[in-house]
Design a protein around this motif. Structure first.
Motif, PDB file in Angstrom:
ATOM      1  N   VAL A 135       0.592  -1.282  -0.139  1.00 12.16           N
ATOM      2  CA  VAL A 135      -0.462  -0.030   0.114  1.00 12.16           C
ATOM      3  C   VAL A 135       0.971   0.992  -0.223  1.00 12.16           C
ATOM      4  O   VAL A 135       0.493   2.904  -0.442  1.00 12.16           O
ATOM      5  CB  VAL A 135      -0.729   0.159   1.374  1.00 12.16           C
ATOM      6  CG1 VAL A 135      -2.174   1.425   1.531  1.00 12.16           C
ATOM      7  CG2 VAL A 135      -1.855  -1.138   1.259  1.00 12.16           C
ATOM      8  N   PHE A 136       2.089   1.592   0.709  1.00 12.25           N
ATOM      9  CA  PHE A 136       3.379   2.182   1.242  1.00 12.25           C
ATOM     10  C   PHE A 136       3.592   2.500  -0.402  1.00 12.25           C
ATOM     11  O   PHE A 136       3.470   3.304  -1.030  1.00 12.25           O
ATOM     12  CB  PHE A 136       3.867   2.174   1.935  1.00 12.25           C
ATOM     13  CG  PHE A 136       3.506   2.556   3.599  1.00 12.25           C
ATOM     14  CD1 PHE A 136       3.146   4.237   3.703  1.00 12.25           C
ATOM     15  CD2 PHE A 136       2.903   2.089   4.421  1.00 12.25           C
ATOM     16  CE1 PHE A 136       2.789   4.379   4.950  1.00 12.25           C
ATOM     17  CE2 PHE A 136       2.394   2.267   5.556  1.00 12.25           C
ATOM     18  CZ  PHE A 136       1.970   3.971   5.693  1.00 12.25           C
ATOM     19  N   LEU A 137       4.104   1.448  -1.172  1.00  6.50           N
ATOM     20  CA  LEU A 137       4.284   1.493  -2.413  1.00  6.50           C
ATOM     21  C   LEU A 137       3.678   2.324  -3.851  1.00  6.50           C
ATOM     22  O   LEU A 137       3.961   3.040  -4.485  1.00  6.50           O
ATOM     23  CB  LEU A 137       5.025   0.060  -3.102  1.00  6.50           C
ATOM     24  CG  LEU A 137       5.287   0.386  -4.944  1.00  6.50           C
ATOM     25  CD1 LEU A 137       6.828   1.196  -4.408  1.00  6.50           C
ATOM     26  CD2 LEU A 137       5.470  -1.399  -4.532  1.00  6.50           C
ATOM     27  N   ALA A 138       2.177   1.623  -3.278  1.00  7.17           N
ATOM     28  CA  ALA A 138       1.338   1.566  -4.246  1.00  7.17           C
ATOM     29  C   ALA A 138       1.021   3.794  -4.178  1.00  7.17           C
ATOM     30  O   ALA A 138       0.556   4.349  -5.222  1.00  7.17           O
ATOM     31  CB  ALA A 138      -0.122   1.202  -4.438  1.00  7.17           C
ATOM     32  N   LYS A 139       1.012   4.060  -2.457  1.00  7.35           N
ATOM     33  CA  LYS A 139       0.022   5.269  -2.410  1.00  7.35           C
ATOM     34  C   LYS A 139       1.183   6.223  -3.074  1.00  7.35           C
ATOM     35  O   LYS A 139       1.157   7.847  -2.371  1.00  7.35           O
ATOM     36  CB  LYS A 139      -0.241   5.862  -1.065  1.00  7.35           C
ATOM     37  CG  LYS A 139      -1.657   4.425  -1.804  1.00  7.35           C
ATOM     38  CD  LYS A 139      -2.538   5.035  -0.170  1.00  7.35           C
ATOM     39  CE  LYS A 139      -2.656   5.975   0.417  1.00  7.35           C
ATOM     40  NZ  LYS A 139      -3.947   6.843  -0.333  1.00  7.35           N
ATOM     41  N   ALA A 140       2.172   6.602  -2.877  1.00  2.00           N
ATOM     42  CA  ALA A 140       3.901   6.860  -3.412  1.00  2.00           C
ATOM     43  C   ALA A 140       3.141   7.981  -4.135  1.00  2.00           C
ATOM     44  O   ALA A 140       3.294   7.852  -4.856  1.00  2.00           O
ATOM     45  CB  ALA A 140       5.454   5.983  -3.406  1.00  2.00           C
ATOM     46  N   ALA A 141       4.077   9.385  -4.056  1.00  2.00           N
ATOM     47  CA  ALA A 141       4.773  10.115  -4.227  1.00  2.00           C
ATOM     48  C   ALA A 141       5.463  10.276  -5.649  1.00  2.00           C
ATOM     49  O   ALA A 141       6.588   9.631  -4.248  1.00  2.00           O
ATOM     50  CB  ALA A 141       4.503  11.497  -3.930  1.00  2.00           C
ATOM     51  N   LEU A 163      -4.734   3.372   7.263  1.00  2.00           N
ATOM     52  CA  LEU A 163      -4.250   2.424   6.387  1.00  2.00           C
ATOM     53  C   LEU A 163      -4.923   0.932   7.142  1.00  2.00           C
ATOM     54  O   LEU A 163      -4.740   0.182   6.324  1.00  2.00           O
ATOM     55  CB  LEU A 163      -2.839   2.982   6.993  1.00  2.00           C
ATOM     56  CG  LEU A 163      -1.896   1.892   6.650  1.00  2.00           C
ATOM     57  CD1 LEU A 163      -2.206   1.234   4.527  1.00  2.00           C
ATOM     58  CD2 LEU A 163      -0.863   1.714   7.664  1.00  2.00           C
ATOM     59  N   GLY A 164      -5.442   1.478   8.029  1.00  2.00           N
ATOM     60  CA  GLY A 164      -6.247  -0.615   8.644  1.00  2.00           C
ATOM     61  C   GLY A 164      -7.112  -0.414   8.199  1.00  2.00           C
ATOM     62  O   GLY A 164      -7.883  -1.591   7.424  1.00  2.00           O
ATOM     63  N   ARG A 165      -8.059   0.748   7.282  1.00  2.00           N
ATOM     64  CA  ARG A 165      -9.258   0.816   6.047  1.00  2.00           C
ATOM     65  C   ARG A 165      -8.603  -0.331   5.153  1.00  2.00           C
ATOM     66  O   ARG A 165      -9.241  -1.316   4.732  1.00  2.00           O
ATOM     67  CB  ARG A 165     -10.167   1.471   5.852  1.00  2.00           C
ATOM     68  CG  ARG A 165     -10.653   2.333   7.541  1.00  2.00           C
ATOM     69  CD  ARG A 165     -11.211   3.241   6.964  1.00  2.00           C
ATOM     70  NE  ARG A 165     -12.204   3.024   5.618  1.00  2.00           N
ATOM     71  CZ  ARG A 165     -12.896   4.169   4.881  1.00  2.00           C
ATOM     72  NH1 ARG A 165     -12.214   5.643   4.417  1.00  2.00           N
ATOM     73  NH2 ARG A 165     -13.901   4.083   4.507  1.00  2.00           N
ATOM     74  N   TRP A 166      -7.662   0.269   4.521  1.00  2.00           N
ATOM     75  CA  TRP A 166      -6.412  -0.532   3.970  1.00  2.00           C
ATOM     76  C   TRP A 166      -6.370  -1.817   3.699  1.00  2.00           C
ATOM     77  O   TRP A 166      -6.563  -2.737   2.963  1.00  2.00           O
ATOM     78  CB  TRP A 166      -5.735   0.700   3.250  1.00  2.00           C
ATOM     79  CG  TRP A 166      -6.415   1.320   2.622  1.00  2.00           C
ATOM     80  CD1 TRP A 166      -5.869   2.854   2.630  1.00  2.00           C
ATOM     81  CD2 TRP A 166      -6.124   1.359   0.903  1.00  2.00           C
ATOM     82  NE1 TRP A 166      -6.178   2.966   1.488  1.00  2.00           N
ATOM     83  CE2 TRP A 166      -5.634   2.899   0.771  1.00  2.00           C
ATOM     84  CE3 TRP A 166      -5.414   0.982  -0.214  1.00  2.00           C
ATOM     85  CZ2 TRP A 166      -6.138   3.625  -1.036  1.00  2.00           C
ATOM     86  CZ3 TRP A 166      -5.562   1.349  -1.828  1.00  2.00           C
ATOM     87  CH2 TRP A 166      -6.128   2.744  -1.470  1.00  2.00           C
ATOM     88  N   LEU A 167      -6.432  -2.074   5.393  1.00  2.00           N
ATOM     89  CA  LEU A 167      -4.973  -3.564   5.482  1.00  2.00           C
ATOM     90  C   LEU A 167      -6.957  -4.128   5.670  1.00  2.00           C
ATOM     91  O   LEU A 167      -6.123  -5.382   6.412  1.00  2.00           O
ATOM     92  CB  LEU A 167      -4.322  -3.284   6.774  1.00  2.00           C
ATOM     93  CG  LEU A 167      -2.935  -2.263   5.785  1.00  2.00           C
ATOM     94  CD1 LEU A 167      -2.371  -1.885   7.103  1.00  2.00           C
ATOM     95  CD2 LEU A 167      -2.352  -3.045   4.771  1.00  2.00           C
ATOM     96  N   GLY A 168      -7.831  -3.878   6.662  1.00  2.00           N
ATOM     97  CA  GLY A 168      -8.600  -4.517   6.982  1.00  2.00           C
ATOM     98  C   GLY A 168      -8.760  -4.527   8.329  1.00  2.00           C
ATOM     99  O   GLY A 168      -9.151  -5.501   8.926  1.00  2.00           O
ATOM    100  N   VAL A 169      -7.943  -3.823   8.899  1.00  2.00           N
ATOM    101  CA  VAL A 169      -7.465  -3.705  10.338  1.00  2.00           C
ATOM    102  C   VAL A 169      -8.047  -2.836  11.645  1.00  2.00           C
ATOM    103  O   VAL A 169      -8.230  -1.749  11.199  1.00  2.00           O
ATOM    104  CB  VAL A 169      -5.859  -4.834  10.336  1.00  2.00           C
ATOM    105  CG1 VAL A 169      -5.817  -6.069  10.175  1.00  2.00           C
ATOM    106  CG2 VAL A 169      -4.390  -3.204  10.230  1.00  2.00           C
TER     107      VAL A 169
END
Length: 163
Positions: A31-37, A50-56
């Motif tokens: 997720v960090f890789l994909a969202k990086a500028a 980030l928790g919403r993205w990961l499901g935690v």
């Protein structure tokens, strides 16, 4: 475009810094890789988002994900404080940052490639923003919402398996 993106994600998941880590930590790295500028390798995201993205939960992100990623050297938290302004915190994705100018590195991605990776990740497991914006949740999140029997446990593993 598929080959560089696949090699970047696979190189990230096989990176020695992430060897033996939990799936939720490895998914967070994706997720960090994909969202990086592209130019700055920055990601501005809260633990709750980030928790919403990961499901935690936010607590899991704060205690089990971010510290491991920082200790492993995958991300660095940077706080910028300008005089008279509130402090701004963001994360820098270190494999992307270190690959700047190294065309042979799998992490040397162009701006269109990073945008495509973000759209792909969003299509799979973005949390969705339904009330203020009509952005639907990703394919796996929508499926998990329909399948109420299985929640939380294993969400990161399911999402990581599709990338």
């Amino acid at each position: 475009m598929r080959i560089p993106l696949r090699s970047a994600v696979r190189a990230l998941l096989a990176h020695p810094r992430l060897a033996g880590q939990k799936d939720v930590v490895r998914l967070a790295a994706v997720v960090f890789l994909a969202k990086a500028a592209h130019r700055t390798c920055r990601v501005v995201i809260t633990a709750r988002e980030l928790g919403r993205w990961l499901g935690v939960s936010k607590s899991t992100v704060d205690h089990e994900v971010l510290p491991v990623l920082r200790d492993a050297g995958v991300i660095a938290k940077i706080v910028v404080k300008e005089p008279g302004e509130p402090a701004e915190a963001f994360y820098r994705v270190l494999p992307l940052w270190e690959a700047r100018g190294q065309t042979e590195s799998p992490f040397y991605l162009q701006k269109p490639q990073l945008a495509t990776l973000l759209r792909f990740v969003e299509g799979l497991f973005a949390p969705g923003w339904g009330e203020t914006c009509e952005t639907p949740p990703g394919l796996l999140v929508a499926q998990r919402q329909r399948d109420a029997a299985r929640q939380q446990r294993g969400a990161a593993t399911d999402r990581l398996a599709t990338t």
